[in-house]
Design an enzyme around this catalytic site. Structure first.
Site, PDB file in Angstrom:
ATOM      1  N   GLU A   1       0.859  -0.829  -0.054  1.00 48.56           N
ATOM      2  CA  GLU A   1      -0.077   0.182   0.021  1.00 48.56           C
ATOM      3  C   GLU A   1       0.932   1.588  -0.043  1.00 48.56           C
ATOM      4  OE1 GLU A   1      -3.072  -0.463   3.137  1.00 48.56           O
ATOM      5  OE2 GLU A   1      -3.406  -2.435   2.467  1.00 48.56           O
TER       6      GLU A   1
ATOM      7  N   LYS B   1     -15.731  -0.547   1.138  1.00 45.09           N
ATOM      8  CA  LYS B   1     -15.522  -1.522   0.868  1.00 45.09           C
ATOM      9  C   LYS B   1     -16.123  -1.955  -0.696  1.00 45.09           C
ATOM     10  CE  LYS B   1     -11.208  -2.597   3.113  1.00 45.09           C
ATOM     11  NZ  LYS B   1     -10.708  -3.903   3.694  1.00 45.09           N
TER      12      LYS B   1
END
Length: 362
Positions: free
Chosen positions: A158, A297
């Site tokens: 990430e 999400k």
């Protein structure tokens, strides 16, 4: 096993023939057809998408959403606002939440917490927030390089750094040092994704903060839920935290409820593993008073309609909603339009590094 050929085949062979000729602006009806009729699988928490798979269903759901926006000749974020019943007069740009230090299952260090994030809440606009995030990030790189060496500056999936820190508090001190050094201390707050399910032992009902230690963990580092609440409260007293995600195991509802009662007025308690963007679990959390924010999400629930439903349930309760990427990402930027259309006000999509993260910020 990790390819997408099966998902592609499900789209082309099963889903596409049934959707040909339908009106793309009927998002809810099309999603319902895919989820409830073409797939039809269920578990205790609702439609599970175990036949066609969420990858296939969501890809089509997002494509239909983009096609609907094009058909109505509006931007994607405006169209999402219409679908969710949000105002389309003025839009809200989100506060970015940058994951700058990695730990947990995402990194090879001893850090139990999965992510430490910076939130430039004092920025006057999104552009300034990006500038602050980038400057703190590169200052942090210098601090880490000086203390831990060049190898510690390698980035995780990430974009965050994974220095060889020994515990959570050491990571926080390094991060605070970089924030002070960058000159942005007055405008930056902290967030964390503890991902506590990763180090929870269901048999002993304890959280092992040294779970990555190859030589084992001393009993002093195995904490009960009550111990963890005290541990987090020490953080809140010492550091400028505004958001704590997944502080307990995904099924430890009692711990969440107790924690929210104690600190819910002053800090955002975000449910990710707890809620999995599932409207049924969101409803359960509302009933139990388990948290006060949703991590949204779209590929966790598998359709645009269900994601919007979970978000609007949360917003109507006065919860925060943080729209989020996943660890494994592409350069698709749908969630950037989603966060603006929903007026969620928060986006979490990694560090200001790596093109699949920057695609969303840009």
């Amino acid at each position: 096993g990790k390819g997408v050929l099966k998902a592609v085949a499900n789209v082309n062979d099963i889903i596409a023939p049934k959707l040909m000729g339908l009106d793309v602006t009927k998002q809810q009806e099309i999603d319902k057809l895919m989820v409830e009729v073409l797939d039809g699988s269920k578990n205790q928490w609702g439609w599970s998408k175990s036949c066609l798979g969420a990858n296939a269903i969501l890809a089509v759901s997002m494509a239909v959403c983009r096609a609907g926006a094009a058909a109505q000749q509006v931007t994607l974020y405006e169209y999402i606002a219409k679908l969710s019943g949000q105002p389309t007069g003025k839009f809200v740009m989100p506060v970015p939440s940058f994951n700058v230090i990695n730990g947990g299952s995402h990194a090879g260090n001893r850090l139990a917490c999965q992510e430490f994030m910076i939130l430039p809440v004092g920025a006057s606009c999104f552009k300034e927030a990006m500038c602050i995030g980038a400057e703190v990030y590169h200052t942090l790189k210098g601090v880490i390089k000086k203390k831990y060496g060049q190898d510690a500056c390698n980035v995780g999936d990430e974009g965050g750094f994974a220095p060889s820190v020994q515990d959570n508090n050491e990571a926080l001190e390094v991060l605070m040092s970089a924030i002070e050094k960058s000159g942005h201390a007055a405008k930056v707050k902290l967030g964390t994704d503890v991902a506590a399910s990763e180090f929870y032992d269901a048999k002993t009902k304890k959280y092992d903060l040294y779970f990555k230690n190859p030589s084992g963990s001393p009993d002093s580092m195995k904490k009960t839920a009550a111990d963890m609440i005290s541990y987090y409260k020490e953080w809140l007293a010492k550091y400028p935290f505004v958001s704590i995600e997944d502080p307990f195991d995904q099924d430890d509802w009692e711990a969440y409820t107790a924690f929210r009662k104690e600190v819910g007025e002053s800090v955002q308690i975000v449910g990710d593993d707890l809620l999995v963007t599932n409207p049924t679990r969101v409803a359960t959390a509302i009933k139990k008073g388990a948290c006060n924010a949703l991590l949204l999400k779209v590929n966790q629930i598998g359709s645009v309609t269900e994601a919007i439903t979970a978000a609007m349930m949360s917003i109507k309760m006065g919860w925060g909603v943080m729209v989020s990427h996943r660890s494994g990402e592409t350069e698709d930027s749908f969630i950037a339009d989603l966060v603006v259309g929903l007026r969620a006000g928060q986006i979490k999509t990694g560090a200001p590094c790596r093109s699949e993260r920057l695609a969303k910020y840009n």
